[in-house]
Design a protein around this motif. Sequence first.
Motif, PDB file in Angstrom:
ATOM      1  N   MET A 188       0.828  -1.189   0.000  1.00 30.39           N
ATOM      2  CA  MET A 188       0.000   0.000   0.000  1.00 30.39           C
ATOM      3  C   MET A 188       0.869   1.248   0.000  1.00 30.39           C
ATOM      4  N   ALA A 189       0.460   2.260  -0.690  1.00 32.52           N
ATOM      5  CA  ALA A 189       1.207   3.514  -0.770  1.00 32.52           C
ATOM      6  C   ALA A 189       1.263   4.225   0.577  1.00 32.52           C
ATOM      7  N   ASP A 190       0.294   4.024   1.449  1.00 30.17           N
ATOM      8  CA  ASP A 190       0.274   4.690   2.751  1.00 30.17           C
ATOM      9  C   ASP A 190       1.366   4.180   3.687  1.00 30.17           C
ATOM     10  N   ASP A 191       1.974   3.041   3.381  1.00 23.20           N
ATOM     11  CA  ASP A 191       3.016   2.467   4.222  1.00 23.20           C
ATOM     12  C   ASP A 191       4.396   3.045   3.918  1.00 23.20           C
ATOM     13  N   ILE A 192       4.503   3.909   2.909  1.00 22.95           N
ATOM     14  CA  ILE A 192       5.789   4.470   2.517  1.00 22.95           C
ATOM     15  C   ILE A 192       6.062   5.721   3.338  1.00 22.95           C
ATOM     16  N   ALA A 193       7.258   5.787   3.942  1.00 20.04           N
ATOM     17  CA  ALA A 193       7.633   6.945   4.767  1.00 20.04           C
ATOM     18  C   ALA A 193       7.737   8.193   3.905  1.00 20.04           C
ATOM     19  N   LYS A 194       7.405   9.329   4.492  1.00 22.57           N
ATOM     20  CA  LYS A 194       7.443  10.615   3.794  1.00 22.57           C
ATOM     21  C   LYS A 194       8.535  11.497   4.390  1.00 22.57           C
ATOM     22  N   VAL A 195       9.333  12.106   3.534  1.00 20.51           N
ATOM     23  CA  VAL A 195      10.346  13.065   3.964  1.00 20.51           C
ATOM     24  C   VAL A 195       9.665  14.436   4.010  1.00 20.51           C
ATOM     25  N   THR A 196       9.794  15.124   5.137  1.00 25.52           N
ATOM     26  CA  THR A 196       9.135  16.430   5.291  1.00 25.52           C
ATOM     27  C   THR A 196      10.127  17.575   5.472  1.00 25.52           C
ATOM     28  N   PHE A 197      11.431  17.293   5.382  1.00 23.17           N
ATOM     29  CA  PHE A 197      12.453  18.319   5.597  1.00 23.17           C
ATOM     30  C   PHE A 197      13.611  18.073   4.651  1.00 23.17           C
ATOM     31  N   LEU A 198      14.099  19.151   4.016  1.00 18.76           N
ATOM     32  CA  LEU A 198      15.277  19.075   3.161  1.00 18.76           C
ATOM     33  C   LEU A 198      16.376  19.921   3.770  1.00 18.76           C
ATOM     34  N   SER A 199      17.582  19.420   3.789  1.00 16.87           N
ATOM     35  CA  SER A 199      18.729  20.164   4.298  1.00 16.87           C
ATOM     36  C   SER A 199      19.580  20.604   3.111  1.00 16.87           C
ATOM     37  N   VAL A 200      19.739  21.916   2.963  1.00 15.51           N
ATOM     38  CA  VAL A 200      20.512  22.476   1.860  1.00 15.51           C
ATOM     39  C   VAL A 200      21.883  22.871   2.395  1.00 15.51           C
ATOM     40  N   THR A 201      22.937  22.439   1.708  1.00 16.30           N
ATOM     41  CA  THR A 201      24.285  22.695   2.211  1.00 16.30           C
ATOM     42  C   THR A 201      24.998  23.822   1.475  1.00 16.30           C
ATOM     43  N   GLY A 202      24.459  24.275   0.366  1.00 18.06           N
ATOM     44  CA  GLY A 202      25.133  25.344  -0.364  1.00 18.06           C
ATOM     45  C   GLY A 202      24.156  26.206  -1.130  1.00 18.06           C
ATOM     46  N   VAL A 203      24.338  27.509  -1.058  1.00 13.68           N
ATOM     47  CA  VAL A 203      23.504  28.445  -1.801  1.00 13.68           C
ATOM     48  C   VAL A 203      24.429  29.342  -2.619  1.00 13.68           C
ATOM     49  N   VAL A 204      24.162  29.444  -3.918  1.00  9.51           N
ATOM     50  CA  VAL A 204      24.946  30.316  -4.785  1.00  9.51           C
ATOM     51  C   VAL A 204      23.993  31.156  -5.630  1.00  9.51           C
ATOM     52  N   LEU A 205      24.455  32.336  -5.996  1.00  4.54           N
ATOM     53  CA  LEU A 205      23.714  33.247  -6.867  1.00  4.54           C
ATOM     54  C   LEU A 205      24.628  33.689  -7.990  1.00  4.54           C
ATOM     55  N   TRP A 206      24.030  34.051  -9.120  1.00  4.06           N
ATOM     56  CA  TRP A 206      24.791  34.658 -10.193  1.00  4.06           C
ATOM     57  C   TRP A 206      24.487  36.139 -10.191  1.00  4.06           C
ATOM     58  N   CYS A 207      25.515  36.969 -10.243  1.00  7.11           N
ATOM     59  CA  CYS A 207      25.335  38.413 -10.299  1.00  7.11           C
ATOM     60  C   CYS A 207      24.583  38.762 -11.585  1.00  7.11           C
ATOM     61  N   PRO A 208      23.507  39.570 -11.496  1.00  9.29           N
ATOM     62  CA  PRO A 208      22.760  39.922 -12.707  1.00  9.29           C
ATOM     63  C   PRO A 208      23.504  40.890 -13.625  1.00  9.29           C
ATOM     64  N   TYR A 209      24.609  41.457 -13.166  1.00  8.00           N
ATOM     65  CA  TYR A 209      25.387  42.404 -13.968  1.00  8.00           C
ATOM     66  C   TYR A 209      26.553  41.735 -14.690  1.00  8.00           C
ATOM     67  N   CYS A 210      27.339  40.964 -13.967  1.00  6.05           N
ATOM     68  CA  CYS A 210      28.551  40.386 -14.572  1.00  6.05           C
ATOM     69  C   CYS A 210      28.520  38.856 -14.663  1.00  6.05           C
TER      70      CYS A 210
END
Length: 59
Positions: free
Chosen positions: A1-23
């Motif tokens: 049954m699909a109800d017996d499958i565990a659900k992940v409710t939290f994600l851990s992010v280890t890195g955040v990067v952005l690209w500069c919109p100018y350069c």
Amino acid sequence: MADDIAKVTFLSVTGVVLWCPYCDDLQGGFCGDPRGQKFTCENCNKQFNVHKEADCDFL
């Protein structure tokens, strides 16, 4: 049954990067969610805002 499958409710992010919109330089070193904040590019020294509802891409 699909109800017996565990659900992940939290994600851990280890890195955040952005690209500069100018350069297009990759900006890293963020602690936490940068959305809704203002930053200065370390490469071109121009300020930019990250939209408070910016999408996050998982690479």
